[in-house]
Write an enzyme that holds these catalytic residues in place. Structure first.
Site, PDB file in Angstrom:
ATOM      1  N   SER A  65      32.885  21.421 -29.897  1.00 49.63           N
ATOM      2  CA  SER A  65      31.943  21.972 -28.921  1.00 49.63           C
ATOM      3  C   SER A  65      32.515  23.259 -28.314  1.00 49.63           C
ATOM      4  CB  SER A  65      31.646  20.917 -27.858  1.00 49.63           C
ATOM      5  OG  SER A  65      30.542  21.284 -27.088  1.00 49.63           O
ATOM      6  N   ASP A  67      23.235  16.439 -34.616  1.00 50.64           N
ATOM      7  CA  ASP A  67      23.572  17.313 -33.483  1.00 50.64           C
ATOM      8  C   ASP A  67      22.509  18.410 -33.370  1.00 50.64           C
ATOM      9  OD1 ASP A  67      24.633  19.081 -31.625  1.00 50.64           O
ATOM     10  OD2 ASP A  67      26.590  19.254 -32.600  1.00 50.64           O
ATOM     11  N   HIS A 105      25.464  15.366 -30.749  1.00 55.04           N
ATOM     12  CA  HIS A 105      26.588  16.270 -30.512  1.00 55.04           C
ATOM     13  C   HIS A 105      27.870  15.507 -30.173  1.00 55.04           C
ATOM     14  CE1 HIS A 105      28.657  19.890 -29.380  1.00 55.04           C
ATOM     15  NE2 HIS A 105      28.858  19.457 -28.159  1.00 55.04           N
TER      16      HIS A 105
END
Lengths: 195, 371
Positions: free
Chosen positions: B148, B313, B346
């Site tokens: 991320s 995601d 995610h």
């Protein structure tokens, strides 16, 4: 070399030590890993199937998940010594485009594919009247990923149309090398091409 | 608002130049390390944390008492192994877990910086990390690894310090923030700023905009999950009751879960830090200096790259990873890329999805063998 399937051995023999190689449709990276470990090649690969990509990367190979028809465009011109397409040509959406990409990216291309002109294939169609199912092409017509099958002569015609120079050729029937009447006698063909 | 605890810290030798043009006067950087730096100083791995992460990557968190946030990736026998690697993880500049941030005392008056803190960028975070490594005597990193926002920092490392990184692992990341990414962050920031307790950012220590920050966290948390994941975990199930209340209590389990996520978040995070870090992410676009072209970003250095995305995601979808991969390929870099399958959206990068550890482990071992 015995740990490689015979058809990949035939490809591996075309690649000199310390070459850079791009293997298009590299599966789990077995050829790239063998070349790295035995010929100190600098290898890269592209493969559609995520599980096979993960297996290749787990082997420490630089393999990206992608589609040859779409994703070869990003590779720079003449950026590797050899661009390899082994047992994959017949499954390509646009074989001619992929061949052009191979000789653009690689100083040489190594292309290996099953020969649909092999006599057993011809017999199958002639006497049974059915689409051939052979050890090299084991799935029936409606299940197969092989959507663009060709014979050795077909391939030569395409290579000429695309202005590709054939630098070397090699043929197999099963495990055995073949030299006479390859379009009839070989079930598998390998070409080394350049622009 | 996090309670005061002691962190391992280093005050940088020099002021930190920032993208906004200001100098941050000798900031403090909080960090944790695991393992031992070898004699050749060649086994250092920097782990970069995500938006609400911190330096406690694999050691017990001093506030929550929970194990580190990435123990599935970092630990003995894991891809990042303290037996083999010297693992460094620092709290980002602008953070609230011991690094200089808006809650830190301003050098002039000792009161919190608040909105006097300069707006920082992902590149500023990376510059602070590089300065920390200078302080620790580490020139070159075996790898920079992150998921991320951590992946964004890892990619930024390759752009800012191409000769200091031998490899980059960016998981569930992107090379820029999309309009949708910015939009979700703006919702969170507005929730914080709409809370009267925010007071223009000048809230006293210990009484920040907890409600606004909790709502920001709730909204963001939804973006870390997937619809299928939420359905599997909660469906339409009710929370400790047999029927609807015909009111606005948390009737549904998913409501109760989100409220819990929001309320527990405010115990460990500073609202102004949330504003600054989300801003840094929104400003992130690696291709910005190259008129939108990404390949030139990766033209320098010899680092190898490992890019991983997850099919569920939708925050940083595979198409963003593919864009990075195409740029790396065009730049002639060694890159491995795979889209792994996980139902968890995610957040999958924190959850040990099948294949992730094998991919990262194989990649790092190849880099180590590459000398």
């Amino acid at each position: 070399m015995n740990d490689l399937p015979v058809r990949l051995q035939q490809v591996a023999r075309q690649i000199p030590e310390h070459s850079s190689v791009l293997d298009v449709g590299c599966s789990d990276g077995r050829l790239l890993a063998w070349l790295r470990d035995n010929k100190n090649t600098d290898g890269r690969g592209i493969e559609l199937d995520a599980g096979r990509v993960a297996a290749a990367v787990t082997r420490g190979l630089s393999v990206v998940q992608g589609d040859a028809t779409r994703d070869l465009a990003a590779f720079p011109d003449q950026s590797v010594d050899f661009a390899v397409l082994s047992e994959t040509l017949q499954a390509m959406e646009a074989p001619a485009k992929v061949l052009q990409d191979l000789v653009r990216i690689g100083r040489r291309a190594v292309v290996a594919f099953p020969n649909f002109g092999y006599w057993r294939v011809r017999m199958n169609l002639l006497f049974k009247g059915r689409m051939p199912v052979t050890p090299r092409l084991p799935t029936s017509w409606h299940e197969t990923e092989n959507i663009h099958l060709c014979t050795i002569d077909d391939f030569r015609v395409l290579a000429a149309e695309l202005d590709l120079r054939i630098e070397r050729e090699a043929y197999l029937a099963g495990e055995n090398p073949i030299s006479a009447w390859p379009n009839l006698m070989a079930d598998h063909a390998l070409f080394v091409l350049s622009k | 608002m996090p309670p005061p605890v002691t962190h391992r810290q280093l005050r940088l030798d020099a002021d930190l130049p920032l993208d906004c043009g200001q100098l941050l006067p000798r900031p403090v950087i909080a960090y944790e390390t695991l393992g031992t730096l070898n004699h050749a100083r060649s086994n250092a791995v920097l782990v970069c944390h995500a938006l609400t992460g911190d330096q406690y990557v694999a050691s017990t968190h001093p506030i929550t008492g929970k194990p580190g946030w990435w123990t599935r990736m970092v630990g003995t026998g894991k891809p990042l192994d303290p037996e083999r690697h010297f693992i460094i993880c620092s709290n980002v500049v602008g953070g609230c877990m011991g690094s200089e941030g808006p809650a830190s005392p301003h050098p002039d008056d000792g009161r919190p910086w608040g909105l006097r803190f300069p707006v920082i960028t992902i590149a500023d975070m990376v510059r602070a990390q590089a300065a920390l490594l200078d302080g620790l005597g580490i020139e070159t990193l075996l790898a920079v690894v992150g998921g991320s926002m951590g992946g964004m920092q890892a990619l930024q490392w390759a752009a800012s310090f191409p000769d200091r990184v031998r490899s980059v692992v960016a998981i569930a990341a992107a090379a820029r923030h999309s309009a949708q990414n910015i939009a979700f962050h703006e919702v969170g920031r507005q929730a914080i700023m709409a809370d009267p307790k925010w007071m223009g950012g000048a809230y006293p220590v210990g009484s920040g905009p907890a409600n606004g920050l909790a709502v920001a966290r709730m909204a963001a948390h939804i973006t870390y999950l997937s619809e299928a994941g939420l359905t599997a975990k909660f469906g339409r199930r009710l929370q400790d009751r047999s029927g609807k209340s015909f009111g606005f209590d948390a009737d549904f389990q998913v409501e109760s879960y989100l409220r819990h996520q929001g309320m527990s978040f405010v115990d460990r995070f500073d609202a102004n830090s949330y504003l600054y870090i989300t801003r840094a992410m929104d400003y992130f676009d690696l291709a910005d200096p190259f008129e939108g072209l990404l390949a030139p970003v990766f033209a320098k250095g010899k680092a190898r790259f490992c890019i991983v995305s997850f099919d569920s995601d939708w925050l940083y979808p595979t198409v963003e990873s593919r864009r990075i991969v195409q740029a790396l390929v065009a730049a002639g870099r060694h890159v491995s890329f795979v889209e792994l399958s996980s139902p968890f959206g995610h957040d999958a990068f924190l959850l040990d999805p099948p294949g992730l550890n094998g991919v990262v482990d194989g990649f790092l071992k190849a880099v180590e063998q590459g000398g």
